[in-house]
Design a protein around this motif. Structure first.
Motif, PDB file in Angstrom:
ATOM      1  N   ARG A 265       0.850  -1.202   0.000  1.00 23.08           N
ATOM      2  CA  ARG A 265       0.000   0.000   0.000  1.00 23.08           C
ATOM      3  C   ARG A 265       0.884   1.248   0.000  1.00 23.08           C
ATOM      4  O   ARG A 265       0.616   2.192  -0.746  1.00 23.08           O
ATOM      5  N   GLU A 266       1.938   1.251   0.817  1.00 25.30           N
ATOM      6  CA  GLU A 266       2.853   2.391   0.834  1.00 25.30           C
ATOM      7  C   GLU A 266       3.492   2.597  -0.535  1.00 25.30           C
ATOM      8  O   GLU A 266       3.655   3.727  -0.993  1.00 25.30           O
ATOM      9  N   ILE A 267       3.849   1.502  -1.187  1.00 24.23           N
ATOM     10  CA  ILE A 267       4.438   1.584  -2.526  1.00 24.23           C
ATOM     11  C   ILE A 267       3.418   2.136  -3.527  1.00 24.23           C
ATOM     12  O   ILE A 267       3.733   3.020  -4.323  1.00 24.23           O
ATOM     13  N   ALA A 268       2.178   1.642  -3.482  1.00 21.59           N
ATOM     14  CA  ALA A 268       1.131   2.136  -4.386  1.00 21.59           C
ATOM     15  C   ALA A 268       0.853   3.617  -4.141  1.00 21.59           C
ATOM     16  O   ALA A 268       0.702   4.398  -5.096  1.00 21.59           O
TER      17      ALA A 268
ATOM     18  N   ASP B 295      -7.734  -0.672  -4.594  1.00 20.80           N
ATOM     19  CA  ASP B 295      -7.312  -1.674  -3.619  1.00 20.80           C
ATOM     20  C   ASP B 295      -8.172  -2.894  -3.900  1.00 20.80           C
ATOM     21  O   ASP B 295      -9.388  -2.864  -3.697  1.00 20.80           O
ATOM     22  N   THR B 296      -7.569  -3.953  -4.383  1.00 15.16           N
ATOM     23  CA  THR B 296      -8.346  -5.125  -4.816  1.00 15.16           C
ATOM     24  C   THR B 296      -8.982  -5.885  -3.650  1.00 15.16           C
ATOM     25  O   THR B 296      -9.820  -6.748  -3.882  1.00 15.16           O
ATOM     26  N   THR B 297      -8.600  -5.547  -2.430  1.00 14.64           N
ATOM     27  CA  THR B 297      -9.259  -6.146  -1.272  1.00 14.64           C
ATOM     28  C   THR B 297     -10.660  -5.558  -1.125  1.00 14.64           C
ATOM     29  O   THR B 297     -11.572  -6.230  -0.650  1.00 14.64           O
ATOM     30  N   HIS B 298     -10.828  -4.307  -1.541  1.00 14.89           N
ATOM     31  CA  HIS B 298     -12.119  -3.611  -1.505  1.00 14.89           C
ATOM     32  C   HIS B 298     -12.313  -2.875  -2.825  1.00 14.89           C
ATOM     33  O   HIS B 298     -12.316  -1.641  -2.859  1.00 14.89           O
ATOM     34  N   PRO B 299     -12.478  -3.622  -3.931  1.00 16.29           N
ATOM     35  CA  PRO B 299     -12.546  -2.969  -5.240  1.00 16.29           C
ATOM     36  C   PRO B 299     -13.865  -2.227  -5.435  1.00 16.29           C
ATOM     37  O   PRO B 299     -14.877  -2.552  -4.794  1.00 16.29           O
TER      38      PRO B 299
END
Length: 184
Positions: A15-18, A36-40
């Protein structure tokens, strides 16, 4: 340019990289659309997207299931645009040839599984976040780190990401999009 940044994270470093990629793109007069594909999102049109950056961490020899499912579900749309992959792992901080070969195989397997083939891959080193781990994970990673001569003081976190190399990778991709786009 309008860039779609797709990611999944397990411990937060991806997430930090994104988010770093998003800031870097904006600082260079580009637009970033984050997923965020965890919560698309329920829907997403990529009609106005020029390129795709996908980022995911390697954990236990694979990328997170939400990332794999999202990319597989949207592979047709994603393959219609130039795309690159940022693979995040602690292996990328080392120089063991066997581990690098395994990392390349894991990344290739991701493309085989999902049907999405990036034009380029950047292996970004991750982080050891000892202060966030439970007892067992901290103990296990400390043992692994000790065998690799990596930091083992569990009262501190250690980040290994080479932000400059990541910026150069993103720059190269954005500059290449017009040339690559017509060849997909």
């Amino acid at each position: 340019m309008r860039i779609l940044v797709i990611y999944a994270t397990v411990e937060g470093q991806t997430r930090e990289i994104a988010e770093h990629i998003e800031r870097y793109l904006k600082d260079n007069q580009h637009e970033a659309v984050m997923v965020d594909t965890t919560h698309p999102p329920d829907s997403l049109s990529i009609d106005e997207i020029d390129g795709i950056i996908c980022a995911g961490p390697v954990h236990i020899g694979a990328f997170p299931a939400p990332l794999r499912r999202y990319v597989e579900r949207h592979k047709r749309e994603l393959m219609a645009r130039p795309g690159v992959f940022v693979s995040v792992s602690l292996t990328a901080a080392g120089d063991d040839a066997g581990e690098w070969e395994e990392l390349n195989e894991i990344t290739a397997h991701f493309s085989e599984e999902t049907g999405w083939w990036p034009v380029s891959v950047h292996h970004a080193a991750g982080a050891l976040k000892y202060t966030e781990y439970d007892f067992f994970r901290k103990w296990m990673l400390k043992r692994i780190a000790d065998k690799k001569d990596a930091p083992t003081d569990t009262t501190h976190d250690y980040e290994f990401t080479d932000w400059g190399a990541l910026d150069l990778f993103v720059d190269g991709f954005v500059k290449d999009i017009p040339d690559v786009a017509g060849k997909i």
